[in-house]
Scaffold this active site. Structure first.
Site, short mmCIF file in Angstrom:
data_model
loop_
_atom_site.label_atom_id
_atom_site.label_comp_id
_atom_site.label_asym_id
_atom_site.label_seq_id
_atom_site.Cartn_x
_atom_site.Cartn_y
_atom_site.Cartn_z
N HIS A 230 -9.39 -1.30 -29.51
CA HIS A 230 -9.87 -2.67 -29.29
C HIS A 230 -8.73 -3.67 -29.30
O HIS A 230 -7.99 -3.77 -30.28
CB HIS A 230 -10.88 -3.05 -30.38
N ASP B 111 -8.11 -7.84 -27.80
CA ASP B 111 -8.77 -9.01 -27.20
C ASP B 111 -7.85 -9.84 -26.32
O ASP B 111 -8.10 -11.04 -26.12
CB ASP B 111 -9.36 -9.88 -28.30
N GLU C 218 -17.84 -5.81 -25.25
CA GLU C 218 -18.07 -6.07 -26.68
C GLU C 218 -19.33 -6.88 -26.92
O GLU C 218 -19.28 -8.03 -27.34
CB GLU C 218 -16.86 -6.78 -27.30
N HIS D 240 -22.76 -8.09 -30.82
CA HIS D 240 -21.58 -8.75 -31.38
C HIS D 240 -22.05 -9.39 -32.69
O HIS D 240 -22.70 -8.72 -33.50
CB HIS D 240 -20.97 -9.74 -30.39
N HIS E 203 -19.92 -3.76 -35.22
CA HIS E 203 -20.70 -5.00 -35.18
C HIS E 203 -22.19 -4.81 -35.44
O HIS E 203 -22.89 -5.80 -35.68
CB HIS E 203 -20.54 -5.75 -33.85
N HIS F 263 -13.65 -0.73 -33.72
CA HIS F 263 -12.80 -1.50 -34.65
C HIS F 263 -13.60 -1.83 -35.91
O HIS F 263 -14.10 -2.93 -36.08
CB HIS F 263 -12.21 -2.75 -33.99
N ASP G 223 -7.64 -4.51 -33.20
CA ASP G 223 -8.20 -5.84 -32.96
C ASP G 223 -7.12 -6.90 -32.80
O ASP G 223 -7.27 -8.05 -33.24
CB ASP G 223 -9.19 -6.25 -34.06
#
Length: 390
Positions: A29, A31, A135, A162, A203, A224, A331
């Site tokens: 993961h 971003d 995600e 999420h 999540h 993650h 992350d």
């Protein structure tokens, strides 16, 4: 962990170098795509990740990925659930388009990957394999057809929620509404298995985790997440679920997010969330909460988070689930700061050296860095480039 031979620092560094030469890190993961949208409008001239971006606040560039021994990266296709339904779908496809643009622009160093064979092929040509993961279940708009469309465009995992519940699944950080998955949520998991999209349980609520493990006929992932027994954050994975990975064949990709990793930082974050509520800010709204938390951190500095804290999670997952079920999901560029020594994507060798010093063997480290995730991609039927769905 069974006592085994320990290595000195020099010996551990040599061992890690040997491991990474044949077993590069697959990270679950990152971003960077959302950072590129938010700060640069997907302009890769402004955000030239081919250059060294150290000191800019960006955690990721191609040079530092190489320095970190990263051979494959799941780029997160993330959009906020706070957008309207139409905006969510549009932004999701824009994220995917930006990912493909990134891969084309740096085609000498990146290669699109949608299955294990593609990852190995990228390595054979000296490139970093680029995989895509969406995600949040809000991104399919309640439609299995959209899910299949994302798969056809190269998306190979979907995080079922999420920070907020979706109509068909409960989030770890929202008030339970369904007690897990709805009937449609179960259909989503079944269809993901059918078309070769990994079920990502980061999540989601613990009930969703357990129910998805019961339903899924393919290995699941946590892209993650860390161990709840080590740090009691609801985003982390309870021991009974980690044990379930042994039967399912899935992988928990341990994250580096300080408030998921270090109990003292988790307590600090709870205090920050309470302070945010007092001024009307919901901590699930990242666009509002992250700037607030940055200001709060200047007034109330957070405790230290270290490589040793991440090691504790990796060793716990290994102990409970087994060495075949642990991976890495940093992350990066999804949070403002990381544990000391893991400040950007170049830090993975430091973590691996710390594990080697605690007796992790070459085979253990290879399983962690990539072999477990390659197996999951293969066993889940994630198809290589251009195959689409049937």
């Amino acid at each position: 962990m069974t006592p085994v031979e320990r290595h000195d620092v020099g010996g551990s560094e040599a061992l890690v170098a040997a491991v990474l030469a044949r077993n590069p890190v697959i990270d679950g993961h990152n971003d960077l795509l959302w950072h590129a949208r938010k700060h640069h409008g997907y302009d890769w001239d402004q955000l030239d990740v081919g250059a060294d971006l150290s000191g800019t606040g960006v955690h990721t560039d191609l040079q530092r990925l190489r320095a970190g021994g990263v051979g494959a990266q799941f780029w997160s296709v993330y959009v906020p659930g706070s957008l309207s339904a139409e905006e969510i779908l549009t932004a999701t496809f824009e994220q995917i388009d930006a990912a493909h643009d990134l891969i084309r622009r740096y085609g000498d160093r990146l290669a699109l990957a949608t299955g294990a064979a593609d990852v190995e092929a990228a390595w054979a040509t000296g490139r970093i394999a680029s995989l895509l993961g969406a995600e949040g279940g809000h991104q399919i708009g309640g439609s299995l057809a959209v899910l299949r469309s994302l798969q056809a465009l190269g998306v190979r995992y979907l995080t079922l929620t999420h920070n907020d519940n979706v109509a068909w699944a409960d989030s770890a950080t929202d008030r339970p509404a369904l007690g897990g998955l709805s009937a449609f949520g179960r259909e989503v998991v079944t269809e993901m298995n059918r078309v070769g999209v990994l079920v990502d349980l980061s999540h989601v609520s613990a009930d969703v985790m357990r129910q998805a493990l019961e339903i899924s006929t393919a290995p699941v992932i946590f892209s993650h997440s860390s161990a709840r027994a080590v740090c009691p954050h609801p985003r982390n994975v309870p021991d009974d679920v980690l044990s379930g990975l042994t039967v399912n064949g899935g992988v928990c990709m341990v994250t580096f997010v300080p408030w998921f990793v270090t109990p003292a930082v988790h307590e600090w974050d709870l205090a920050a969330q309470d302070a945010a509520w007092e001024v009307g800010i919901d901590s699930r709204d990242l666009a509002a909460y992250q700037p607030f938390a940055e200001t709060y951190a200047k007034k109330v500095p957070p405790p230290r988070s270290t490589v040793a804290d991440v090691v504790a999670h990796l060793e716990h997952v290994r102990e409970v689930a087994g060495i075949e079920h642990v991976g890495l999901g940093g992350d990066y560029d999804g949070v403002e700061w990381l544990p000391e020594g893991l400040d950007d994507v170049s830090g993975y060798p430091r973590l691996l050296v710390a594990l080697a010093e605690r007796g992790w063997s070459k085979a253990d480290l290879a399983a962690l860095t990539c072999r477990n995730t390659l197996r999951v991609l293969s066993d889940a039927g994630c198809r290589s480039s251009g195959h689409g769905t049937s």
